[in-house]
Design a protein around this motif. Sequence first.
Motif, mmCIF file in Angstrom:
data_model
loop_
_atom_site.group_PDB
_atom_site.id
_atom_site.type_symbol
_atom_site.label_atom_id
_atom_site.label_comp_id
_atom_site.label_asym_id
_atom_site.label_seq_id
_atom_site.Cartn_x
_atom_site.Cartn_y
_atom_site.Cartn_z
ATOM 1 N N VAL A 19 2.427 1.698 -3.517
ATOM 2 C CA VAL A 19 1.565 2.193 -4.613
ATOM 3 C C VAL A 19 1.169 3.642 -4.356
ATOM 4 O O VAL A 19 1.052 4.441 -5.291
ATOM 5 N N GLU A 20 0.975 3.977 -3.074
ATOM 6 C CA GLU A 20 0.583 5.366 -2.769
ATOM 7 C C GLU A 20 1.701 6.342 -3.120
ATOM 8 O O GLU A 20 1.447 7.506 -3.417
ATOM 9 N N VAL B 278 -4.579 4.630 -8.146
ATOM 10 C CA VAL B 278 -3.662 3.753 -7.399
ATOM 11 C C VAL B 278 -3.926 2.292 -7.761
ATOM 12 O O VAL B 278 -3.001 1.502 -7.994
ATOM 13 N N ALA C 109 -8.712 1.303 -2.708
ATOM 14 C CA ALA C 109 -7.787 2.381 -3.111
ATOM 15 C C ALA C 109 -8.397 3.190 -4.261
ATOM 16 O O ALA C 109 -9.219 2.675 -5.018
ATOM 17 N N GLN D 89 0.798 -1.235 0.000
ATOM 18 C CA GLN D 89 0.000 0.000 0.000
ATOM 19 C C GLN D 89 0.837 1.294 0.000
ATOM 20 O O GLN D 89 0.632 2.142 -0.865
ATOM 21 N N ARG E 221 -2.234 0.651 -10.712
ATOM 22 C CA ARG E 221 -0.809 0.285 -10.602
ATOM 23 C C ARG E 221 -0.582 -0.849 -9.601
ATOM 24 O O ARG E 221 0.541 -1.110 -9.201
ATOM 25 N N TRP E 222 -1.671 -1.486 -9.121
ATOM 26 C CA TRP E 222 -1.553 -2.444 -8.021
ATOM 27 C C TRP E 222 -2.276 -3.744 -8.369
ATOM 28 O O TRP E 222 -3.510 -3.783 -8.425
#
Length: 232
Positions: free
Chosen positions: A55-56, A85, A81, A52, A88-89
């Motif tokens: 990605v943030e 975000v 999220a 987390q 990209r996760w």
Amino acid sequence: MVDNIWTEFARSYDVICSQLNCYRRMVAKILRDTEGRKYVIDAGCGTGLVSQPLVERGHTVVGFDNNPAMLGLALARQAAAPEEVRRRWKVLEGDVRTFPAGVPGEADAVVLNNVLFYVREPEAVLRQALEHLKPGGVVITAGPRQRPDLRKVMENSIAEWKAEGRWDAALQAATAYHADVTRRLVTDPNEMVTFFQPDALVDTLRRLGFSRPLAADGNDYYGENYYVCMAR
Ligand SMILES: C[S@@+](CC[C@H](N)C(=O)[O-])C[C@H]1O[C@@H](n2cnc3c(N)ncnc32)[C@H](O)[C@@H]1O
């Protein structure tokens, strides 16, 4: 997917680890050593507590785990999220001993945070990390140096929480439950199976084909854990 101790652990793990200062300090080191490294594989990602913040901060992260309860919480975290975000996760089911096919290679970093202690074939996992890294990419691995002294970790943590005014009823209840399962995890010889001293791990990584240690210490978790970051 496997049903193991992590199924019982998932919820309290998520609550406690996000509060533990020693865990937060380790995540801060992972953030330090992934700075500027765009694509990160979070192998054995658990509930997504390391993925987390990555990605943030703007990284692209592929996390995977083989326990359904841990993975369920990671998926919930990912789903909550913001769209930008979430894109990209990626969160996948998979075993760290053979990274799943959906994990692209050429990674800038592979993170194995508190995972190797649970596998009997750590070198197979580290080889997978090597194969999925681009030249110059780093593996970051952290975990217990020996069977950990749980009492020391909890006593220090509770003292810190008290000093910070955070030792409230919710944290006390979560700690009581979590300490119970953790005690089983750390004392059962079939649960925790692999320990490393930082220097020995650097030697192992060198033998496997990694070239340059960027960090290697045994300071985390009040001296119980090693932390190694080494470039391919
Ligand atoms: C202590 S937790 C760490 C989770 C996460 N890396 C973190 O820092 O919060 C260990 C995790 O490793 C996962 N794990 C253990 N053996 C694994 C394996 N062979 N393949 C995939 N995941 C595994 C467990 O399911 C669990 O989620």
